[in-house]
Motif scaffolding. Sequence first.
Motif, PDB file in Angstrom:
ATOM      1  N   GLY A  40      38.889  43.986  42.251  1.00 12.82           N
ATOM      2  CA  GLY A  40      39.407  45.113  43.029  1.00 12.82           C
ATOM      3  C   GLY A  40      40.931  45.078  43.116  1.00 12.82           C
ATOM      4  N   ASN A  41      41.481  43.869  43.198  1.00 13.81           N
ATOM      5  CA  ASN A  41      42.935  43.720  43.322  1.00 13.81           C
ATOM      6  C   ASN A  41      43.690  44.203  42.093  1.00 13.81           C
ATOM      7  OD1 ASN A  41      42.668  42.623  45.805  1.00 13.81           O
ATOM      8  ND2 ASN A  41      43.474  40.611  45.297  1.00 13.81           N
ATOM      9  N   LEU A  42      42.987  44.291  40.954  1.00 13.77           N
ATOM     10  CA  LEU A  42      43.672  44.691  39.720  1.00 13.77           C
ATOM     11  C   LEU A  42      44.352  46.039  39.883  1.00 13.77           C
ATOM     12  CD1 LEU A  42      41.165  43.484  36.979  1.00 13.77           C
ATOM     13  CD2 LEU A  42      43.330  42.446  37.692  1.00 13.77           C
ATOM     14  N   GLY A  43      43.801  46.879  40.791  1.00  9.68           N
ATOM     15  CA  GLY A  43      44.399  48.178  41.067  1.00  9.68           C
ATOM     16  C   GLY A  43      45.868  48.093  41.438  1.00  9.68           C
ATOM     17  N   PHE A  44      46.241  46.996  42.102  1.00  7.48           N
ATOM     18  CA  PHE A  44      47.636  46.852  42.538  1.00  7.48           C
ATOM     19  C   PHE A  44      48.601  46.770  41.355  1.00  7.48           C
ATOM     20  CE2 PHE A  44      45.560  45.611  46.451  1.00  7.48           C
ATOM     21  CZ  PHE A  44      46.391  46.153  47.409  1.00  7.48           C
ATOM     22  N   PHE A  45      48.077  46.341  40.192  1.00  6.98           N
ATOM     23  CA  PHE A  45      48.943  46.271  39.017  1.00  6.98           C
ATOM     24  C   PHE A  45      49.063  47.640  38.352  1.00  6.98           C
ATOM     25  CE2 PHE A  45      47.389  41.913  39.569  1.00  6.98           C
ATOM     26  CZ  PHE A  45      48.606  41.251  39.645  1.00  6.98           C
ATOM     27  N   TYR A  54      40.441  53.461  45.179  1.00  5.64           N
ATOM     28  CA  TYR A  54      39.402  52.424  45.220  1.00  5.64           C
ATOM     29  C   TYR A  54      38.921  52.185  46.649  1.00  5.64           C
ATOM     30  CZ  TYR A  54      37.430  47.664  44.903  1.00  5.64           C
ATOM     31  OH  TYR A  54      36.636  46.551  45.000  1.00  5.64           O
ATOM     32  N   THR A  55      39.875  52.036  47.600  1.00  2.90           N
ATOM     33  CA  THR A  55      39.456  51.768  48.980  1.00  2.90           C
ATOM     34  C   THR A  55      38.759  52.998  49.581  1.00  2.90           C
ATOM     35  OG1 THR A  55      41.680  52.342  49.703  1.00  2.90           O
ATOM     36  CG2 THR A  55      41.196  50.009  49.530  1.00  2.90           C
ATOM     37  N   ALA A  56      39.227  54.186  49.210  1.00  4.72           N
ATOM     38  CA  ALA A  56      38.584  55.399  49.719  1.00  4.72           C
ATOM     39  C   ALA A  56      37.143  55.475  49.212  1.00  4.72           C
ATOM     40  CB  ALA A  56      39.366  56.634  49.272  1.00  4.72           C
ATOM     41  N   LYS A  57      36.977  55.109  47.936  1.00  5.92           N
ATOM     42  CA  LYS A  57      35.643  55.133  47.329  1.00  5.92           C
ATOM     43  C   LYS A  57      34.725  54.138  48.063  1.00  5.92           C
ATOM     44  CE  LYS A  57      32.695  56.128  44.027  1.00  5.92           C
ATOM     45  NZ  LYS A  57      32.008  57.286  44.497  1.00  5.92           N
ATOM     46  N   LEU A  58      35.256  52.940  48.304  1.00  7.46           N
ATOM     47  CA  LEU A  58      34.470  51.923  49.012  1.00  7.46           C
ATOM     48  C   LEU A  58      34.010  52.448  50.368  1.00  7.46           C
ATOM     49  CD1 LEU A  58      36.027  48.349  48.634  1.00  7.46           C
ATOM     50  CD2 LEU A  58      33.856  49.224  47.764  1.00  7.46           C
ATOM     51  N   PHE A 212      37.318  27.921  36.510  1.00  8.11           N
ATOM     52  CA  PHE A 212      37.064  28.938  37.535  1.00  8.11           C
ATOM     53  C   PHE A 212      38.098  28.845  38.664  1.00  8.11           C
ATOM     54  CE2 PHE A 212      35.000  30.441  41.440  1.00  8.11           C
ATOM     55  CZ  PHE A 212      34.522  31.680  41.037  1.00  8.11           C
ATOM     56  N   ALA A 213      38.340  27.626  39.133  1.00  7.19           N
ATOM     57  CA  ALA A 213      39.262  27.422  40.245  1.00  7.19           C
ATOM     58  C   ALA A 213      40.663  27.902  39.879  1.00  7.19           C
ATOM     59  CB  ALA A 213      39.296  25.947  40.641  1.00  7.19           C
ATOM     60  N   VAL A 214      41.117  27.546  38.683  1.00  7.56           N
ATOM     61  CA  VAL A 214      42.472  27.929  38.266  1.00  7.56           C
ATOM     62  C   VAL A 214      42.570  29.443  38.106  1.00  7.56           C
ATOM     63  CG1 VAL A 214      44.144  27.781  36.378  1.00  7.56           C
ATOM     64  CG2 VAL A 214      43.021  25.705  37.209  1.00  7.56           C
ATOM     65  N   LEU A 215      41.575  30.044  37.449  1.00  8.13           N
ATOM     66  CA  LEU A 215      41.633  31.492  37.219  1.00  8.13           C
ATOM     67  C   LEU A 215      41.623  32.271  38.528  1.00  8.13           C
ATOM     68  CD1 LEU A 215      39.339  32.110  34.101  1.00  8.13           C
ATOM     69  CD2 LEU A 215      41.854  32.092  34.251  1.00  8.13           C
ATOM     70  N   ILE A 216      40.706  31.920  39.427  1.00 16.41           N
ATOM     71  CA  ILE A 216      40.591  32.664  40.683  1.00 16.41           C
ATOM     72  C   ILE A 216      41.847  32.462  41.531  1.00 16.41           C
ATOM     73  CG2 ILE A 216      39.322  32.798  42.866  1.00 16.41           C
ATOM     74  CD1 ILE A 216      37.700  34.027  40.722  1.00 16.41           C
ATOM     75  N   ALA A 217      42.251  31.202  41.692  1.00 18.27           N
ATOM     76  CA  ALA A 217      43.412  30.932  42.544  1.00 18.27           C
ATOM     77  C   ALA A 217      44.662  31.591  41.966  1.00 18.27           C
ATOM     78  CB  ALA A 217      43.616  29.429  42.691  1.00 18.27           C
ATOM     79  N   LEU A 218      44.833  31.506  40.655  1.00 22.62           N
ATOM     80  CA  LEU A 218      46.004  32.095  40.009  1.00 22.62           C
ATOM     81  C   LEU A 218      45.988  33.618  40.151  1.00 22.62           C
ATOM     82  CD1 LEU A 218      48.345  30.840  38.389  1.00 22.62           C
ATOM     83  CD2 LEU A 218      47.163  31.552  36.299  1.00 22.62           C
ATOM     84  N   GLY A 219      44.803  34.194  39.997  1.00 27.47           N
ATOM     85  CA  GLY A 219      44.652  35.649  40.119  1.00 27.47           C
ATOM     86  C   GLY A 219      45.151  36.156  41.469  1.00 27.47           C
ATOM     87  N   PHE A 220      44.770  35.442  42.547  1.00 27.64           N
ATOM     88  CA  PHE A 220      45.213  35.866  43.878  1.00 27.64           C
ATOM     89  C   PHE A 220      46.662  35.436  44.143  1.00 27.64           C
ATOM     90  CE2 PHE A 220      40.547  35.764  44.722  1.00 27.64           C
ATOM     91  CZ  PHE A 220      40.407  37.061  45.175  1.00 27.64           C
ATOM     92  N   PHE A 221      47.067  34.381  43.505  1.00 26.67           N
ATOM     93  CA  PHE A 221      48.380  33.775  43.727  1.00 26.67           C
ATOM     94  C   PHE A 221      49.512  34.702  43.284  1.00 26.67           C
ATOM     95  CE2 PHE A 221      51.830  30.974  42.222  1.00 26.67           C
ATOM     96  CZ  PHE A 221      51.994  30.118  43.284  1.00 26.67           C
ATOM     97  N   VAL A 222      49.324  35.368  42.129  1.00 22.44           N
ATOM     98  CA  VAL A 222      50.435  36.127  41.554  1.00 22.44           C
ATOM     99  C   VAL A 222      50.677  37.463  42.254  1.00 22.44           C
ATOM    100  CG1 VAL A 222      50.312  35.083  39.269  1.00 22.44           C
ATOM    101  CG2 VAL A 222      48.940  37.108  39.751  1.00 22.44           C
ATOM    102  N   LEU A 223      49.634  38.025  42.898  1.00 18.13           N
ATOM    103  CA  LEU A 223      49.782  39.380  43.439  1.00 18.13           C
ATOM    104  C   LEU A 223      50.867  39.524  44.512  1.00 18.13           C
ATOM    105  CD1 LEU A 223      48.803  42.292  43.292  1.00 18.13           C
ATOM    106  CD2 LEU A 223      47.083  41.727  45.015  1.00 18.13           C
TER     107      LEU A 223
END
Lengths: 231, 253
Positions: A40-45, A54-58, A212-223
Amino acid sequence: MSQVSESKILKFYRSQTGRKFITGVTGIGLMGFLVVHLAGNLGFFIGGDAVNAYTAKLHSLGPLVLIVEIGLIAIVLFHAILGISIAQEKKRARPEGYALHVSGGAPSRMSPASKSMIWTGIVLLLFIVLHVWQFRFGPHYDTMLPGGVEPVRDMYKVVVDVFADPVWVAIYMGVMVLLGFHLRHGFWSAFQSIGAMSSRLSNTMYAAALVFAVLIALGFFVLPLYLHMVH
Amino acid sequence: MSHDNMTIHLRVWRQSGPNAKGNFEQYTLDTVNPHMSFLEMLDVLNERLTKEGQVPVEFDHDCREGICGSCGVVINGTAHGPQQRTASCQLHMRHYKDGDAITIEPWRAKAFPIVRDLVVDRTAFDRIQEAGGYVSVKTGSAPDAHAVPIGKEVADEAFDYAACIGCGACVAACPNASASLFTAAKISQLALLPQGQPERKRRVVAMVDQMKVEGFGDCSNHGECEAVCPKGISIAGIAKMRREYFKAILTGK
Ligand code: HEM
Ligand code: FES
């Protein structure tokens, strides 16, 4: 038909294997949620309209959202209560510690990540409260989507405003590092806890946990950093 | 081959009884032969203490060949010492060098109270075993070995779990003092074999419950137990125990 009575569920909940089973199942549930959240966060990019659409749809899903939210709260609570209880039990089981405690080496999975689960967990609990309060119950601005008829909540602005402050950026990034640690042990551990592990699978799953840990943490880390820099 | 004697500095936990306050005592041995086993080194210490009119260090031992499981101590922070798949009695002093310092502590767990010095009471394991770690059979004369056919892979796996000698190193090394590896080994061994089937569900529930009654901690999947187990028993057994428990609760015992 099998009869699983109430007393059996309680017995399972109180037993040492049952407690781990539930910690594992709720942990897997939370990891599943993190994957969806990250997607869902990908929208911010892409931009503000993508996020708000996205949030309205949710939220147009109405009661379903509420059910999922209540479900997530229950999962976090069960997970946290059991995790804290396991950590307390551990103290009771060894009142007097060792002068020296040195790992026996591989195949042990003991690591800074496995030893700090309770601390990374408690930080995550505080963070979840903060995070929900800051965004879900944060300020409400109206905005119009392109071609829209009714105004929707400008979630994008709420988030961008928070990350305008470098202190919040730093706090979020720090917590995401701890999340990475929680998942480094947690991903593998959860499957061991629900009994979905064999000698053959173990090494693969332990390696997968790191990825998994690196991908998830990095994904949230960069935003937060990204939003701070582009605005 | 070196026969040179080494000097070893020991720091040993001394405690005169279950409720006494314990402390570390320092001893220096200057006649440690590299061919000695770890327990023989302690024998040398005790001989000296006895001659000096002091109380010798109490430590458990019986077979001294790694099969009875009585000799476990924590050596420099690791249960059974630095060599994997080796009980304390099978550890040899050639792994140490002249001038080394060695700290020796008893297993530490609420469920394993200290009896004296390095000796702990491991009867909690016996009670877990008594809760269900057996097969109820008529004891006549021994049946023919091929009377109950068992596949080679299954027999091997069951044997790997049966190798557990109940030494308690898994509990000692576990940051949570959990008895999961011991209990899982007993449960898995019997769950794999045809003889274990009739009592399979009752067994797993009773034995798992007994771990908690005895005051062992929960398992956090650190896997430290497998690393120190003198028989290298895999924590895959713990995953199996959890499957067995879940199935037993789900399908009724
Ligand atoms: C996004 C949030 C979270 C995710 C994705 C997550 C994930 C996980 C996973 C997958 C495990 C492994 C389960 C197992 O060992 O069986 C785990 C364990 C654990 N979690 Fe979490 N967790 C989260 C939040 C929390 C919170 C809020 C706490 C609060 C204290 C917490 C405390 C713990 C503890 C103490 C353990 C280890 C349990 C043990 O030692 O056996 N976690 N977590
Ligand atoms: S004395 Fe028997 S296993 Fe060490």
